[in-house]
Design a protein around this motif. Structure first.
Motif, PDB file in Angstrom:
ATOM      1  N   LYS A 165       9.782  -6.084 -42.103  1.00  0.00           N
ATOM      2  CA  LYS A 165      10.372  -7.461 -41.982  1.00  0.00           C
ATOM      3  C   LYS A 165       9.569  -8.343 -43.299  1.00  0.00           C
ATOM      4  O   LYS A 165       8.756  -8.392 -43.510  1.00  0.00           O
ATOM      5  N   ARG A 166      10.599  -8.979 -43.930  1.00  0.00           N
ATOM      6  CA  ARG A 166      10.105  -9.970 -44.901  1.00  0.00           C
ATOM      7  C   ARG A 166       9.879 -11.442 -44.242  1.00  0.00           C
ATOM      8  O   ARG A 166       9.105 -12.066 -44.758  1.00  0.00           O
ATOM      9  N   ASP A 167      10.231 -11.812 -43.187  1.00  0.00           N
ATOM     10  CA  ASP A 167      10.116 -12.688 -42.398  1.00  0.00           C
ATOM     11  C   ASP A 167      10.196 -12.381 -40.968  1.00  0.00           C
ATOM     12  O   ASP A 167      11.298 -12.125 -40.420  1.00  0.00           O
ATOM     13  N   ARG A 168       9.172 -12.692 -40.107  1.00  0.00           N
ATOM     14  CA  ARG A 168       9.146 -12.252 -38.657  1.00  0.00           C
ATOM     15  C   ARG A 168       9.805 -13.271 -37.788  1.00  0.00           C
ATOM     16  O   ARG A 168      10.804 -12.746 -36.944  1.00  0.00           O
ATOM     17  N   ALA A 169       9.750 -14.504 -37.900  1.00  0.00           N
ATOM     18  CA  ALA A 169      10.593 -15.713 -37.324  1.00  0.00           C
ATOM     19  C   ALA A 169      11.913 -15.505 -37.307  1.00  0.00           C
ATOM     20  O   ALA A 169      12.729 -15.370 -36.387  1.00  0.00           O
ATOM     21  N   LEU A 170      12.577 -15.193 -38.414  1.00  0.00           N
ATOM     22  CA  LEU A 170      13.955 -15.019 -38.937  1.00  0.00           C
ATOM     23  C   LEU A 170      14.360 -13.689 -38.880  1.00  0.00           C
ATOM     24  O   LEU A 170      15.647 -13.679 -39.095  1.00  0.00           O
ATOM     25  N   ASN A 171      13.665 -12.556 -38.737  1.00  0.00           N
ATOM     26  CA  ASN A 171      14.255 -11.210 -38.788  1.00  0.00           C
ATOM     27  C   ASN A 171      14.799 -10.956 -39.848  1.00  0.00           C
ATOM     28  O   ASN A 171      16.102 -10.773 -40.126  1.00  0.00           O
ATOM     29  N   LEU A 172      14.168 -11.329 -41.031  1.00  0.00           N
ATOM     30  CA  LEU A 172      14.567 -10.882 -42.352  1.00  0.00           C
ATOM     31  C   LEU A 172      13.978  -9.532 -42.891  1.00  0.00           C
ATOM     32  O   LEU A 172      12.824  -9.313 -42.637  1.00  0.00           O
ATOM     33  N   PRO A 173      14.750  -8.685 -43.270  1.00  0.00           N
ATOM     34  CA  PRO A 173      14.359  -7.349 -43.611  1.00  0.00           C
ATOM     35  C   PRO A 173      13.859  -7.126 -44.837  1.00  0.00           C
ATOM     36  O   PRO A 173      14.272  -7.912 -45.721  1.00  0.00           O
ATOM     37  N   GLU A 174      12.790  -6.294 -45.098  1.00  0.00           N
ATOM     38  CA  GLU A 174      12.536  -5.965 -46.343  1.00  0.00           C
ATOM     39  C   GLU A 174      13.459  -5.113 -47.338  1.00  0.00           C
ATOM     40  O   GLU A 174      13.553  -5.164 -48.293  1.00  0.00           O
ATOM     41  N   LYS A 180      13.819 -13.814 -25.899  1.00  0.00           N
ATOM     42  CA  LYS A 180      14.736 -13.132 -27.092  1.00  0.00           C
ATOM     43  C   LYS A 180      16.194 -14.114 -27.146  1.00  0.00           C
ATOM     44  O   LYS A 180      16.629 -14.283 -27.908  1.00  0.00           O
ATOM     45  N   ALA A 181      16.591 -14.083 -25.983  1.00  0.00           N
ATOM     46  CA  ALA A 181      18.066 -14.256 -25.808  1.00  0.00           C
ATOM     47  C   ALA A 181      18.184 -15.865 -26.056  1.00  0.00           C
ATOM     48  O   ALA A 181      18.971 -16.338 -26.573  1.00  0.00           O
ATOM     49  N   LEU A 182      17.093 -16.424 -25.676  1.00  0.00           N
ATOM     50  CA  LEU A 182      16.896 -18.086 -25.956  1.00  0.00           C
ATOM     51  C   LEU A 182      16.774 -18.430 -27.427  1.00  0.00           C
ATOM     52  O   LEU A 182      17.370 -19.515 -27.868  1.00  0.00           O
ATOM     53  N   ARG A 183      16.429 -17.373 -28.161  1.00  0.00           N
ATOM     54  CA  ARG A 183      16.365 -17.659 -29.837  1.00  0.00           C
ATOM     55  C   ARG A 183      17.916 -17.756 -30.182  1.00  0.00           C
ATOM     56  O   ARG A 183      18.042 -18.857 -30.943  1.00  0.00           O
ATOM     57  N   VAL A 184      18.657 -16.969 -29.743  1.00  0.00           N
ATOM     58  CA  VAL A 184      20.058 -17.040 -30.158  1.00  0.00           C
ATOM     59  C   VAL A 184      20.775 -18.193 -29.407  1.00  0.00           C
ATOM     60  O   VAL A 184      21.428 -19.163 -30.141  1.00  0.00           O
ATOM     61  N   ILE A 185      20.468 -18.626 -28.162  1.00  0.00           N
ATOM     62  CA  ILE A 185      21.048 -19.798 -27.388  1.00  0.00           C
ATOM     63  C   ILE A 185      20.662 -21.105 -28.047  1.00  0.00           C
ATOM     64  O   ILE A 185      21.442 -22.065 -28.298  1.00  0.00           O
ATOM     65  N   GLU A 186      19.292 -21.223 -28.476  1.00  0.00           N
ATOM     66  CA  GLU A 186      19.113 -22.337 -29.144  1.00  0.00           C
ATOM     67  C   GLU A 186      19.868 -22.655 -30.460  1.00  0.00           C
ATOM     68  O   GLU A 186      20.324 -23.899 -30.925  1.00  0.00           O
ATOM     69  N   LEU A 187      19.989 -21.684 -31.367  1.00  0.00           N
ATOM     70  CA  LEU A 187      20.985 -21.690 -32.580  1.00  0.00           C
ATOM     71  C   LEU A 187      22.117 -22.194 -32.071  1.00  0.00           C
ATOM     72  O   LEU A 187      22.917 -23.367 -32.905  1.00  0.00           O
ATOM     73  N   VAL A 200      18.716 -13.354 -35.714  1.00  0.00           N
ATOM     74  CA  VAL A 200      17.624 -13.926 -35.411  1.00  0.00           C
ATOM     75  C   VAL A 200      17.125 -13.451 -33.859  1.00  0.00           C
ATOM     76  O   VAL A 200      15.769 -13.454 -33.482  1.00  0.00           O
ATOM     77  N   GLY A 201      18.063 -12.970 -33.034  1.00  0.00           N
ATOM     78  CA  GLY A 201      17.687 -12.575 -31.744  1.00  0.00           C
ATOM     79  C   GLY A 201      17.097 -11.093 -31.860  1.00  0.00           C
ATOM     80  O   GLY A 201      16.245 -10.837 -31.239  1.00  0.00           O
ATOM     81  N   SER A 202      17.558 -10.355 -32.684  1.00  0.00           N
ATOM     82  CA  SER A 202      17.013  -8.988 -32.854  1.00  0.00           C
ATOM     83  C   SER A 202      17.850  -8.485 -34.292  1.00  0.00           C
ATOM     84  O   SER A 202      19.119  -8.447 -34.146  1.00  0.00           O
ATOM     85  N   GLY A 203      17.190  -7.983 -35.368  1.00  0.00           N
ATOM     86  CA  GLY A 203      17.548  -7.655 -36.528  1.00  0.00           C
ATOM     87  C   GLY A 203      19.040  -6.678 -36.335  1.00  0.00           C
ATOM     88  O   GLY A 203      19.853  -7.047 -36.664  1.00  0.00           O
ATOM     89  N   SER A 204      18.700  -5.662 -35.720  1.00  0.00           N
ATOM     90  CA  SER A 204      19.705  -4.521 -35.542  1.00  0.00           C
ATOM     91  C   SER A 204      21.083  -5.052 -34.836  1.00  0.00           C
ATOM     92  O   SER A 204      22.024  -4.734 -35.204  1.00  0.00           O
ATOM     93  N   ALA A 205      20.992  -6.329 -34.174  1.00  0.00           N
ATOM     94  CA  ALA A 205      22.076  -6.692 -33.480  1.00  0.00           C
ATOM     95  C   ALA A 205      22.972  -7.254 -34.429  1.00  0.00           C
ATOM     96  O   ALA A 205      24.213  -7.328 -34.057  1.00  0.00           O
ATOM     97  N   CYS A 206      22.541  -7.750 -35.632  1.00  0.00           N
ATOM     98  CA  CYS A 206      23.640  -8.392 -36.705  1.00  0.00           C
ATOM     99  C   CYS A 206      24.301  -7.480 -37.151  1.00  0.00           C
ATOM    100  O   CYS A 206      25.494  -7.893 -37.391  1.00  0.00           O
ATOM    101  N   ARG A 207      24.096  -6.099 -36.885  1.00  0.00           N
ATOM    102  CA  ARG A 207      25.176  -5.087 -37.447  1.00  0.00           C
ATOM    103  C   ARG A 207      26.155  -4.789 -36.474  1.00  0.00           C
ATOM    104  O   ARG A 207      27.147  -4.391 -36.480  1.00  0.00           O
ATOM    105  N   SER A 208      26.015  -4.916 -34.939  1.00  0.00           N
ATOM    106  CA  SER A 208      26.706  -4.780 -33.859  1.00  0.00           C
ATOM    107  C   SER A 208      28.033  -5.895 -33.826  1.00  0.00           C
ATOM    108  O   SER A 208      29.059  -5.884 -33.154  1.00  0.00           O
ATOM    109  N   ILE A 209      28.092  -6.952 -34.492  1.00  0.00           N
ATOM    110  CA  ILE A 209      28.966  -7.832 -34.675  1.00  0.00           C
ATOM    111  C   ILE A 209      30.209  -7.149 -35.214  1.00  0.00           C
ATOM    112  O   ILE A 209      31.459  -7.527 -34.901  1.00  0.00           O
ATOM    113  N   TRP A 210      30.073  -6.194 -36.050  1.00  0.00           N
ATOM    114  CA  TRP A 210      31.215  -5.641 -36.804  1.00  0.00           C
ATOM    115  C   TRP A 210      31.514  -4.142 -36.245  1.00  0.00           C
ATOM    116  O   TRP A 210      30.484  -3.545 -35.728  1.00  0.00           O
ATOM    117  N   GLY A 211      32.693  -3.949 -36.215  1.00  0.00           N
ATOM    118  CA  GLY A 211      33.026  -2.500 -35.820  1.00  0.00           C
ATOM    119  C   GLY A 211      32.751  -1.461 -37.146  1.00  0.00           C
ATOM    120  O   GLY A 211      32.657  -2.040 -38.214  1.00  0.00           O
TER     121      GLY A 211
END
Ligand code: DP6
Length: 327
Positions: A23-32, A72-79, A137-148
């Motif tokens: 990660k390049r940013d831990r709080a925002l789950n930004l990848p290297e 972890k879930a609340l990180r998404v819910i807060e946004l 922001v909830g989990s890095g790899s989850a951003c990919r599951s939005i798409w098929g």
């Protein structure tokens, strides 16, 4: 007046062909570096989100979930609450079609389903790229599951993460592949991905080399995918996975997700590869995932069934992105 808004969404898990491990940013789950994955029908989470009620609560497969899962879930819910200017507590009910904690990326499908259900329940109509950035922001790899289908996560360069989200490279119809998950252990793993990743980054001297090779692998994997070049894609996916594990093993103290059974399945896969279109990949756990073409599937299945260490085989194929099923 108390507002009670509810929606249900389903999302499939995904397996990376080019791995995210750093990660390049831990709080925002930004990848290297960027990563490339396949969203898989057959490894599915269904989640209902309701705003209203007394206090925030998360139920996983009918049981009240432990505190870290709720956080972890609340990180998404807060946004989502901030966007929708909602104040109500949330009730989340989530169930998986596959065993949780078996290293089968339940957090990817779980967080993606949660994001899509919560956005709808809160009355927000957001584009998929924004849903993806929220899920990240909830989990890095989850951003990919939005798409098929086949999906690339862009690392972005901005500090606020607004340019780091996933996008579809090609749909689930593009290539009919099969994935067989050879389950050799289904205990929850000793060290989760987040912790393992941060520890590897901080202590493995191999890490810069892993990231540099990931950047090259991503270009090669994308090119192989677009040409449906199975052998070439397989070589990249296999080395991305094994280099990630080499990076973890070089951490101090080391992180070893392999079990003896993992090596048994690897050696079977390597011998099958000589004859058939097949490759393997392994995530932060002991289970091996075998990719093959549909005609090869029965051979792989029969071969896996001969191994006493394989407790169960889960089959999956490229599948749909996260979607609302009931609002
Ligand atoms: C090995 O997405 O679970 O599966 O962002 O900290 O929640 P966090 O990590 P997570 O890590 C997934 C790691 C991996 C590789 C991959 O899916 O690309």
């Amino acid at each position: 007046m108390t507002l009670k808004k509810t929606a249900t969404a389903r999302a499939n898990s995904n397996i990376a062909l080019v791995k995210y491990w750093g990660k390049r940013d831990r709080a925002l789950n930004l990848p290297e570096a960027g990563s490339l994955s396949v969203t898989l029908e057959g490894l599915t989470t269904t989640t209902t989100v309701s705003f209203g009620g007394e206090r925030d609560a998360l139920y996983l497969n009918g049981q009240l979930a432990p505190e870290p899962a709720l956080r972890k879930a609340l990180r998404v819910i807060e946004l989502i609450r901030n966007r929708a200017q909602l104040r109500q507590p949330v009730r989340i009910e989530s169930s998986n079609s596959f065993p949780t904690g078996a290293g089968l990326a339940s957090s990817a499908s779980g967080i993606a389903a949660l994001t899509v259900a919560a956005a709808r329940a809160a009355g927000l109509a957001l584009p998929k790229t924004e849903l993806s950035a929220i899920a990240r922001v909830g989990s890095g790899s989850a951003c990919r599951s939005i798409w098929g289908g086949f999906v690339e996560w862009l690392p972005g360069s901005r500090a606020d993460g607004t340019d780091s989200f996933a996008q579809q490279v090609c749909s689930e119809e593009f290539w009919d592949l099969r994935v067989l998950v050879a389950v050799v252990a289904d205990k929850a793993k000793a060290m989760g991905s987040t912790e393992g990743m941060l520890h590897t980054q901080a202590t493995s001297p191999f890490h810069p080399a892993f990231i540099a090779s990931t950047v090259r692998d991503l270009d090669e994997a994308r090119a192989a995918l677009l040409k449906r070049d199975f052998r070439r894609l397989g070589r990249v996916a296999r080395r991305s996975s094994l280099r990630m594990h080499a990076d973890m093993m070089a951490a101090d103290p080391p992180i070893i997700y392999f079990q003896p059974e993992t090596l048994e399945v690897i050696s079977l896969a390597l011998s099958l590869e000589r004859e058939h279109e097949l490759f393997f990949t392994i995530d932060a756990g002991p289970n091996v995932k075998l990719f093959c073409t549909p005609t090869v599937e029965p051979h792989v299945m029969a071969a896996l069934e001969t191994l006493p260490c394989v407790q169960r085989i889960i089959t999956a194929r490229p599948g749909r992105g996260a979607e609302v099923v009931e609002a």
